[in-house]
Each structure stands twice: as structure tokens, then as C-alpha cells.
Motif scaffolding. Structure first.
Motif, mmCIF file in Angstrom:
data_model
loop_
_atom_site.group_PDB
_atom_site.id
_atom_site.type_symbol
_atom_site.label_atom_id
_atom_site.label_comp_id
_atom_site.label_asym_id
_atom_site.label_seq_id
_atom_site.Cartn_x
_atom_site.Cartn_y
_atom_site.Cartn_z
ATOM 1 N N ASP A 140 13.305 6.650 1.643
ATOM 2 C CA ASP A 140 14.646 7.068 2.062
ATOM 3 C C ASP A 140 15.557 5.855 1.938
ATOM 4 N N ILE A 141 16.614 5.962 1.115
ATOM 5 C CA ILE A 141 17.451 4.780 0.876
ATOM 6 C C ILE A 141 18.177 4.328 2.136
ATOM 7 N N ASP A 142 18.244 5.177 3.166
ATOM 8 C CA ASP A 142 18.921 4.805 4.408
ATOM 9 C C ASP A 142 17.977 4.227 5.453
ATOM 10 N N ILE A 143 16.680 4.170 5.145
ATOM 11 C CA ILE A 143 15.689 3.603 6.069
ATOM 12 C C ILE A 143 14.992 2.454 5.355
ATOM 13 N N ALA A 144 15.403 1.242 5.679
ATOM 14 C CA ALA A 144 14.939 0.071 4.927
ATOM 15 C C ALA A 144 13.417 -0.060 4.924
ATOM 16 N N SER A 145 12.760 0.311 6.023
ATOM 17 C CA SER A 145 11.312 0.146 6.107
ATOM 18 C C SER A 145 10.561 1.010 5.101
ATOM 19 N N THR A 146 11.177 2.113 4.650
ATOM 20 C CA THR A 146 10.501 2.989 3.689
ATOM 21 C C THR A 146 10.604 2.474 2.256
ATOM 22 N N LEU A 147 11.406 1.458 2.042
ATOM 23 C CA LEU A 147 11.584 0.933 0.684
ATOM 24 C C LEU A 147 10.500 -0.073 0.307
ATOM 25 N N THR A 148 9.595 -0.345 1.245
ATOM 26 C CA THR A 148 8.430 -1.184 0.982
ATOM 27 C C THR A 148 7.185 -0.414 1.384
ATOM 28 N N TRP A 149 6.237 -0.303 0.473
ATOM 29 C CA TRP A 149 4.952 0.349 0.766
ATOM 30 C C TRP A 149 3.861 -0.703 0.643
ATOM 31 N N ASN A 150 3.352 -1.160 1.778
ATOM 32 C CA ASN A 150 2.216 -2.068 1.802
ATOM 33 C C ASN A 150 0.950 -1.215 1.679
ATOM 34 N N VAL A 151 0.463 -1.070 0.485
ATOM 35 C CA VAL A 151 -0.657 -0.167 0.223
ATOM 36 C C VAL A 151 -1.887 -0.640 0.985
ATOM 37 N N TYR A 152 -2.454 0.269 1.783
ATOM 38 C CA TYR A 152 -3.566 -0.097 2.673
ATOM 39 C C TYR A 152 -4.836 -0.436 1.904
ATOM 40 N N ASP A 153 -5.101 0.275 0.836
ATOM 41 C CA ASP A 153 -6.363 0.128 0.120
ATOM 42 C C ASP A 153 -6.575 -1.293 -0.388
ATOM 43 N N ALA A 154 -7.830 -1.725 -0.373
ATOM 44 C CA ALA A 154 -8.225 -2.944 -1.086
ATOM 45 C C ALA A 154 -8.373 -2.584 -2.561
ATOM 46 N N ILE A 155 -7.677 -3.306 -3.411
ATOM 47 C CA ILE A 155 -7.647 -2.986 -4.845
ATOM 48 C C ILE A 155 -8.708 -3.815 -5.574
ATOM 49 N N PRO A 156 -9.641 -3.170 -6.261
ATOM 50 C CA PRO A 156 -10.639 -3.947 -7.006
ATOM 51 C C PRO A 156 -9.970 -4.927 -7.971
ATOM 52 N N ALA A 157 -10.403 -6.172 -7.936
ATOM 53 C CA ALA A 157 -9.834 -7.177 -8.831
ATOM 54 C C ALA A 157 -10.093 -6.780 -10.279
ATOM 55 N N GLY A 158 -9.100 -7.043 -11.133
ATOM 56 C CA GLY A 158 -9.258 -6.717 -12.542
ATOM 57 C C GLY A 158 -7.938 -6.440 -13.207
ATOM 58 N N SER A 159 -8.020 -5.957 -14.428
ATOM 59 C CA SER A 159 -6.835 -5.664 -15.225
ATOM 60 C C SER A 159 -6.579 -4.167 -15.249
ATOM 61 N N TYR A 160 -5.332 -3.805 -15.052
ATOM 62 C CA TYR A 160 -4.923 -2.400 -15.049
ATOM 63 C C TYR A 160 -3.899 -2.189 -16.161
ATOM 64 N N SER A 161 -4.088 -1.108 -16.907
ATOM 65 C CA SER A 161 -3.241 -0.866 -18.072
ATOM 66 C C SER A 161 -1.946 -0.155 -17.719
ATOM 67 N N SER A 162 -1.946 0.635 -16.613
ATOM 68 C CA SER A 162 -0.740 1.372 -16.255
ATOM 69 C C SER A 162 -0.863 1.930 -14.848
ATOM 70 N N ILE A 163 0.273 2.421 -14.348
ATOM 71 C CA ILE A 163 0.362 3.045 -13.030
ATOM 72 C C ILE A 163 0.959 4.440 -13.209
ATOM 73 N N SER A 164 0.444 5.389 -12.447
ATOM 74 C CA SER A 164 1.053 6.716 -12.409
ATOM 75 C C SER A 164 1.063 7.206 -10.965
ATOM 76 N N PHE A 165 1.861 8.234 -10.700
ATOM 77 C CA PHE A 165 1.853 8.871 -9.385
ATOM 78 C C PHE A 165 2.396 10.285 -9.525
ATOM 79 N N ARG A 166 2.168 11.082 -8.505
ATOM 80 C CA ARG A 166 2.757 12.417 -8.462
ATOM 81 C C ARG A 166 4.083 12.319 -7.721
#
Length: 266
Positions: free
Chosen positions: A100-126
Motif C-alpha cells: 500500500d503506497i500510503d503505508i510505508a511499512s508495506t513497501l519493504t518485505w523482509n522475506v522470512y525464508d532462509a534462501i539457499p545460497a546460489g545463483s538464481y536466473s529470475s524471479i516471478s510471482f503471482r
């Protein structure tokens, strides 16, 4: 005497167990996998510059002068695609994220998951929430609860609210609610519902994350793209409220394919 022998037997058994366990070869525990973290930063641009709210300074591809007052939406099923063809889906703790552009805290998503170290070719989402998961009352607190989609239109939650104003053919300022959610189509006695959520594949989103590293990735919503590509969207044609207009929502959903780009990866 019997009590003494019983206590002595217990002592011998315990001592023997301790000696045997100490003499066993230590078991080599596998090292935990190397992991890092990602942080997503959301930004909102129009024509290559940061959005300026509440000012009539933009013109879309159909020639409609317009302004933007509110932008709110959900993304889900964030997926990191590996260079080896496998993928890592963010699904721990918080799979569905609200912006929500009017709620500053929602403009940052600290992703909870631990991300396996390595190389990623792209990102997608729904963009939005897949219909089987988009259930009414799954959010009970603000601000997400305010995104509820009417039950008679299919229930669940809005995928997006972009609210603003445009100058109509009479050059009068008119409100528009560009809302995206479940689509309802009535044909005679039949009613069907359509899931207007879609998968967004981000160009130029390759990155590498190392052990204990936090990667910051900026995702930019290019608002003008909702109204321009591949369909030129004209507010004068579809009016100010499209929640009950599946044809208009379908065009908006199609236009969403190139709305998001990566601003930076740090």
C-alpha cells in the motif's frame, strides 16, 4: 540387603550405559546448508519517474488525462528460479504479501525464508491471490481486511485497487476505481467466475546470494503500463468502476504482464 542389591544393580546398569555411549564413534552430523536472505523494496513509477500522488499531471496511451490517489495490491507465490532449472517458492510464515503506497511499512518485505545460497536466473510471482486460496475472512485485521471483494462477485479479496481521477470527454474530472479481482459473468441463467490473478515474470532479475548475505531487490510497478500494453485502455470506454465488468478486468490483467520491472539488486 535385597534393597542394597537392587540399588547396586541400577548403578551398574547406568554406569555401563555411560561407558558404552562414550566409547562409540561420534556420528558425523551433516553441515547445515548455506543460506542467505532477501529483502524486497516496492516502488511505484509513472513514465520512468516516481509516482506523484493527487496531481493531474499524467496522460495515458488513450489520451486520458489522469491522476493517481491510491495504489494497493497483493502478491503471492514469490518464486526464485535457479540456473539449474529448479525453483524455490517462498511459502514460510507469510506467503501472501500486501503493498500500500500510503503505508510505508508495506513497501519493504523482509522475506522470512532462509534462501539457499546460489545463483538464481529470475524471479516471478503471482499478482493477486490464486482462487483456491483467495477465501473470504482469511484476513481479520486492517489494512488487509479492507481489501475484501464482495461475496456476490465471488468473494475473497481484491487483487488490486488503483483509485484516481480522469478528465472525461467533457473535460470534467471523474473518479475511476481500477479494481482487479475475481470476475463474474452472467449469461442467461448461468453465472461463471474467472480468476484474474496472473503470474508476473520479472526481466533482468538474475542474482546470486552467498552464505549469510542479505540481498536487497527493488521491484518497480510502472503504473502507466496498466493502461497501455498490450491493450490500450480508455477510461471513457470502461467508465469509473470495473468490478462488475469482466471484459475490462480481463484487459487490465493482460496488461499486467509487463507492469513490474527490477529497479536494482544490491
Amino acid at each position: 540387603m535385597k534393597l542394597f542389591h537392587a540399588k547396586f544393580l541400577v548403578f551398574v546398569l547406568i554406569s555401563t550405559s555411560l561407558i558404552i555411549s562414550c566409547c562409540k564413534d561420534p556420528v558425523d552430523e551433516p553441515d547445515p546448508p548455506d543460506t542467505g536472505k532477501i529483502v524486497l523494496k516496492f516502488a511505484h513509477f509513472v513514465d520512468g519517474l516516481p509516482l506523484q500522488k493527487d496531481t493531474q499531471k499524467y496522460t495515458n496511451a488513450a489520451g486520458n488525462p489522469y491522476e493517481i490517489n491510491e495504489v494497493k495490491y497483493f502478491i503471492s507465490e514469490l518464486t526464485l528460479h535457479n540456473t539449474d532449472g529448479t525453483s524455490f517458492v517462498i511459502n514460510d510464515m507469510k506467503e501472501i504479501n500486501y503493498i500500500d503506497i500510503d503505508i510505508a511499512s508495506t513497501l519493504t518485505w523482509n522475506v522470512y525464508d532462509a534462501i539457499p545460497a546460489g545463483s538464481y536466473s529470475s524471479i516471478s510471482f503471482r499478482f493477486g491471490i490464486e482462487s483456491s486460496k483467495n477465501q473470504s475472512f482469511m484476513f481479520v485485521n486492517a489494512p488487509e481486511v479492507n481489501m475484501m471483494w464482495p461475496d456476490f462477485l465471488g468473494g475473497g479479496y481484491h487483487y488490486m485497487m488503483i483509485n484516481g481521477k480522469w478528465k472525461n470527454t467533457a473535460m470534467q474530472l471523474s473518479p475511476f476505481n481500477c479494481h482487479l479481482g475475481i470476475g463474474r459473468v452472467i449469461s442467461g441463467s448461468d453465472t461463471t467466475y474467472t480468476d484474474n490473478s496472473f503470474i508476473a515474470n520479472l526481466p533482468s532479475s538474475a542474482f546470486t546470494v552467498s552464505k549469510d548475505q542479505t540481498k536487497e531487490i527493488q521491484l518497480v510497478m510502472n503504473i502507466e503500463s496498466w493502461f497501455s500494453s498490450p491493450n490500450i485502455y480508455n477510461h471513457n470506454t470502461y467508465g469509473g468502476d470495473i468490478m462488475e465488468n469482466q471484459a475490462a478486468m480481463h484487459l487490465i490483467a493482460q496488461n499486467g504482464s509487463d507492469v513490474f520491472t527490477v529497479g536494482y539488486i544490491h
